[in-house]
Design a protein around this motif. Structure first.
Motif, mmCIF file in Angstrom:
data_model
loop_
_atom_site.group_PDB
_atom_site.id
_atom_site.type_symbol
_atom_site.label_atom_id
_atom_site.label_comp_id
_atom_site.label_asym_id
_atom_site.label_seq_id
_atom_site.Cartn_x
_atom_site.Cartn_y
_atom_site.Cartn_z
ATOM 1 N N LEU A 192 5.755 -1.798 9.419
ATOM 2 C CA LEU A 192 5.457 -1.716 7.989
ATOM 3 C C LEU A 192 5.390 -3.098 7.353
ATOM 4 C CD1 LEU A 192 7.631 1.379 6.977
ATOM 5 C CD2 LEU A 192 5.149 1.288 7.335
ATOM 6 N N GLU A 193 6.217 -4.014 7.828
ATOM 7 C CA GLU A 193 6.159 -5.387 7.318
ATOM 8 C C GLU A 193 4.839 -6.054 7.705
ATOM 9 O OE1 GLU A 193 6.922 -9.185 5.786
ATOM 10 O OE2 GLU A 193 7.754 -7.207 5.294
ATOM 11 N N VAL A 194 4.400 -5.848 8.943
ATOM 12 C CA VAL A 194 3.133 -6.435 9.392
ATOM 13 C C VAL A 194 1.964 -5.800 8.641
ATOM 14 C CG1 VAL A 194 1.568 -6.650 11.365
ATOM 15 C CG2 VAL A 194 4.008 -7.121 11.652
ATOM 16 N N ILE A 195 2.016 -4.496 8.430
ATOM 17 C CA ILE A 195 0.952 -3.830 7.673
ATOM 18 C C ILE A 195 0.840 -4.434 6.275
ATOM 19 C CG2 ILE A 195 0.304 -1.660 6.554
ATOM 20 C CD1 ILE A 195 1.514 -0.234 9.034
ATOM 21 N N GLU A 196 1.969 -4.693 5.656
ATOM 22 C CA GLU A 196 1.942 -5.199 4.283
ATOM 23 C C GLU A 196 1.594 -6.679 4.220
ATOM 24 O OE1 GLU A 196 4.731 -5.439 0.250
ATOM 25 O OE2 GLU A 196 5.498 -4.474 2.074
ATOM 26 N N ASN A 197 2.232 -7.497 5.057
ATOM 27 C CA ASN A 197 2.139 -8.951 4.893
ATOM 28 C C ASN A 197 1.517 -9.694 6.065
ATOM 29 O OD1 ASN A 197 3.437 -9.068 2.282
ATOM 30 N ND2 ASN A 197 5.339 -8.509 3.343
ATOM 31 N N GLY A 198 1.142 -8.988 7.124
ATOM 32 C CA GLY A 198 0.520 -9.656 8.257
ATOM 33 C C GLY A 198 1.530 -10.085 9.296
ATOM 34 N N ASN A 199 1.022 -10.574 10.428
ATOM 35 C CA ASN A 199 1.861 -11.005 11.546
ATOM 36 C C ASN A 199 2.061 -12.514 11.449
ATOM 37 O OD1 ASN A 199 2.942 -11.737 14.078
ATOM 38 N ND2 ASN A 199 1.921 -10.023 15.096
ATOM 39 N N SER A 200 3.284 -12.926 11.151
ATOM 40 C CA SER A 200 3.564 -14.346 10.927
ATOM 41 C C SER A 200 3.637 -15.154 12.210
ATOM 42 C CB SER A 200 4.880 -14.496 10.150
ATOM 43 O OG SER A 200 5.965 -13.943 10.881
ATOM 44 N N ASP A 201 3.491 -14.502 13.370
ATOM 45 C CA ASP A 201 3.553 -15.221 14.643
ATOM 46 C C ASP A 201 2.239 -15.917 14.984
ATOM 47 O OD1 ASP A 201 6.172 -14.345 15.064
ATOM 48 O OD2 ASP A 201 5.495 -12.499 16.045
ATOM 49 N N TYR A 202 1.162 -15.550 14.308
ATOM 50 C CA TYR A 202 -0.153 -16.090 14.629
ATOM 51 C C TYR A 202 -0.793 -16.697 13.376
ATOM 52 C CZ TYR A 202 0.690 -13.312 18.823
ATOM 53 O OH TYR A 202 1.249 -12.781 19.970
ATOM 54 N N GLY A 259 -4.949 0.327 5.555
ATOM 55 C CA GLY A 259 -6.339 0.744 5.635
ATOM 56 C C GLY A 259 -7.304 -0.365 6.000
ATOM 57 N N LEU A 260 -6.804 -1.597 6.125
ATOM 58 C CA LEU A 260 -7.689 -2.744 6.316
ATOM 59 C C LEU A 260 -7.426 -3.526 7.596
ATOM 60 C CD1 LEU A 260 -7.594 -4.108 2.649
ATOM 61 C CD2 LEU A 260 -9.532 -2.969 3.754
ATOM 62 N N ARG A 261 -6.202 -3.499 8.091
ATOM 63 C CA ARG A 261 -5.868 -4.364 9.223
ATOM 64 C C ARG A 261 -6.364 -3.778 10.545
ATOM 65 N NH1 ARG A 261 -2.979 -8.474 7.212
ATOM 66 N NH2 ARG A 261 -1.440 -8.067 5.562
ATOM 67 N N GLY A 262 -6.831 -4.692 11.422
ATOM 68 C CA GLY A 262 -7.274 -4.316 12.753
ATOM 69 C C GLY A 262 -6.215 -4.611 13.796
ATOM 70 N N ALA A 263 -6.596 -4.479 15.059
ATOM 71 C CA ALA A 263 -5.649 -4.527 16.174
ATOM 72 C C ALA A 263 -4.964 -5.873 16.338
ATOM 73 C CB ALA A 263 -6.373 -4.167 17.468
#
Length: 716
Positions: free
Chosen positions: A510-520, A291-295
């Motif tokens: 689902l991993e990115v939604i929960e914990n973010g994108n670790s590539d950036y 509900g919080l993460r953007g593009a």
């Protein structure tokens, strides 16, 4: 000279404007023409906003554009001739108005006497007039259009190519598209090559992905007509110089620099990390990004723009609107432009990841200076030091140090940059160094719930950081090798060479939604930067955190409590020779969402009554080109009640491009998103005449600050 009575010229304070409307012009067009109805989208449960619409000065309609098109790209030549772009007109219009292009108003020239008496007001267009570019005093004539053969027949105007010369179009390649190539032209800036400004090169943005900036030779003939030279026109992005910096995308509006170069602004809507008013701290405190993460988190996802559909379908999360997701259309085509192995058209948009060449997100969302504009191969420079955003436009002031910029979209900012010394004085523009600032609205009345017509916005500028262009680029290059393969490998047990399935992609999502994108850049780094900023100041954060406010500008500014609450900040401009005491204008296309009556205890600095039609502010330039007060001078209509509809026909609605002429008048262009609230569906160009003559600083000499010694504190 036409002697027209001025409409709604008010010699009074802002307070006297409350309740004053702009007089309407009757239209003979049927209410149902093109399927529009003036009753569309009204809400009679909402009350009318006082002073919406209203004007401090005179507002007069010069022209309307073709149905389906935005009114964009105004440029006024030295002789007073006006040129515009026709951006994405309806394909159902009669030729030539079914194609995008650039043209001018033949037979008309502004007289630069500071008054709107030099043209006849165009009446509201009716029937067939709505299919064309319509003006009372002139005939519009195209100079060049999308797809026209250029460069000796080796290219088509507006069409980007791969390194091996294939056109990047949906007919050739799979993948999503942002828009038809060459169809979304926006900003125009003319670089003259002779003293009287009758010959030179026209630079035109194409708002697309990959983006484009076309260069077209223009000249004024002996018959006082303007003509283009397509034979010698080029798409500048089809050069090695552009490809070496990652190309460009979503090139919206821009500016003509004081050193006579085109500044093209990248409107990278895909940069939001936290949705709308949310912050990165909100995500960390929630322990999850649902509900919080953007593009931004999904940039290197295979088929990135489909993340919204995926989130809506996943049972594991409650669907939400991912801010900016739609702006990731065309990212695959940008990769092909850069040299990635393309997927041929007809093969759909597969989820097999692009693993050879992929766009680095931190290379997009900047102001692009096209240096050596008359050379065979112009040299583009991106000003990373000015911050990364969905830039609509900058305004580079005559001191060549101070720059104001507007970022488009919901919950965005207006920003300020001050170079250590005049930008043109740097032998290598990559050495440009300076300080980036974010806005803070400070007056309590800005959160009072009153009408925007009554309330100026008092503004302070909070320093975000200081850096040089070259060191920021060194930070950016660290992410150049990240591809769609990394999205899967970093967030699942998948390895390159394994089969990609929908289940694997879902696991990564689902991993990115929960914990973010670790590539950036990580969420934790942004919050840590903000904590160090609060304790030690912007110049004492850890070295590895200095990149945060330049590469994640919006997230950083929100994290420290700056006023990132403007909704669609779409225009900023001042006269080319503006001095302290003159005005700079800011266009806010819609005054709603974050700016509309949010409770002060929710942390919002701006909470005023709703004006869907937007507001144009002006600010007096201070001694060092600083800005401290935004004063409303044009307030658009309120779309929320039936009572407001009577004023819509003849009022500025959803301001977009803002262009200040040398006599102090301002061209205001529309990007109207509610055509049905008028009796006609077309966007218009209005000319704003201020109620008073612009004030000037001391005569003679360089503008204050132009030759001051370098200083980190300049511009505050």
């Amino acid at each position: 000279m036409v002697d027209q009575p001025k409409r709604n010229l008010m010699k009074a304070s802002i307070a006297t404007l409350v309740g004053a409307g702009v007089a309407g012009v009757a239209s003979g067009a049927g209410d149902s023409y093109r399927g529009y109805s003036p009753d569309d989208s009204t809400d009679d449960d909402d009350t009318l906003t006082e002073g919406a619409p209203s004007v401090v000065g005179d507002l007069k309609r010069f022209s309307t554009t073709a149905f389906g098109a935005e009114m964009t790209g105004p440029f006024v030549f030295e002789d007073g001739t006006l040129l515009i772009s026709v951006q994405h007109p309806s394909r159902n219009n009669p030729a030539p108005y079914d194609k995008g292009g650039v043209g001018y108003y033949r037979g008309f020239q502004f007289e630069f006497e500071g008054t709107n008496d030099d043209f006849t007001e165009s009446p509201a267009p009716v029937e067939e007039q709505q299919d064309t570019v319509w003006a009372a005093d002139a005939k519009f004539e195209y100079l060049i259009q999308e797809g026209d053969p250029i460069n000796g027949g080796t290219e088509r105007w507006g069409i980007v190519e791969t390194p091996d010369g294939r056109e990047v179009t949906p007919e050739n390649f799979a993948g999503t598209t942002y828009g038809d190539p060459g169809y979304n032209m926006d900003c125009n800036q003319f670089v003259a090559t002779n003293d009287d400004g009758t010959e030179g090169y026209l630079f035109t943005n194409d708002e697309n992905s990959p983006g484009n900036v076309m260069r077209t030779p223009l000249r004024k003939t002996e018959d006082d007509e303007w003509e283009a030279d397509p034979e010698n026109a080029i798409n500048t992005v089809n050069t090695n110089a552009f490809r070496e910096i990652g190309g460009t995308r979503i090139n919206c509006y821009g500016d003509l620099s004081p050193w006579e170069t085109m500044i093209s602004s990248e409107e990278n809507y895909a940069h939001p990390r936290a949705n709308l008013t949310g912050t990165i701290s909100d995500i960390i405190e929630a322990g999850d990004g649902e509900g919080l993460r953007g593009a931004a988190y999904f940039w290197n996802r295979p088929n990135p723009s489909e993340i919204q559909t995926a989130i809506n379908e996943y049972d594991e999360v409650d669907g939400w609107s991912v801010q900016g997701y739609w702006n990731m259309t065309g990212v695959e085509h940008l990769a092909y432009y850069l040299g990635a192995d393309p997927v041929e058209s007809g093969d759909g948009n597969p989820i097999d990841p692009i693993g050879d060449v992929y766009p680095n997100p931190y290379r997009y969302g900047y102001h692009v200076d096209i240096r050596e504009p008359t050379a065979d191969e112009p040299q583009p420079v991106k000003y990373y030091v000015m911050g990364r955003a969905a830039w609509e436009a900058p305004d580079i002031l005559p001191d060549e140090r101070t720059v104001y910029g507007c970022s488009d979209g919901d919950s965005k900012g207006i920003y300020k940059f001050v170079a250590d010394r005049p930008i043109s004085s740097y032998q290598d523009p990559m050495d440009v160094a300076g300080t980036l600032y974010a806005p803070k609205i400070t007056n309590d009345e800005a959160a009072s719930g009153k009408s925007p017509a009554e309330v100026p916005l008092e503004i302070e500028w909070w320093e975000l950081g200081h850096a040089s262009n070259v060191e920021i680029e060194s930070w950016i290059t660290e992410y150049d090798d990240v591809t769609q393969v990394d999205y899967l490998e970093s967030h699942t047990n998948w390895s390159e060479g394994d089969k990609v399935t929908e289940e694997v992609l879902k696991e990564a999502d689902l991993e990115v939604i929960e914990n973010g994108n670790s590539d950036y850049i990580s969420d934790e780094a942004i919050v840590e930067w903000a904590e160090q900023y609060e304790k030690q100041g912007p110049n004492c954060v850890d070295e590895e955190l200095r990149r945060v406010p330049f590469l994640e500008t919006r997230a950083a500014a929100k994290e420290i409590g700056a006023s990132i609450e403007f909704n669609k900040a779409e225009g900023v401009d001042s006269k080319d020779d503006a001095r302290p005491g003159d005005y700079i204008y800011f266009g806010i296309s819609e005054f709603n969402d974050d700016m509309d009556n949010q409770a002060p205890d929710d942390g919002g600095d701006i909470a005023l009554d709703r004006v869907d039609g937007g507001v144009v502010y002006r600010a007096e330039l201070g001694p060092r080109y600083d800005v401290s007060t935004l004063e409303p001078v044009v307030v658009g209509p309120d779309f929320t009640s039936e009572e407001a509809m009577k004023d819509v026909d003849d009022s500025l609605r959803n301001v977009d491009n803002v262009y200040a002429m040398r006599d102090g008048r301002v061209l205001l262009c529309e990007d109207g998103w509610r055509g049905g609230n008028r009796s006609y569906p077309n966007d218009a160009l209005y000319v704003y005449e201020p109620e008073e003559t612009e004030r000037r600083g001391p005569p003679g000499g360089d503008p204050p600050g132009r030759n001051d010694p370098p200083g980190r504190d300049s511009g505050r």
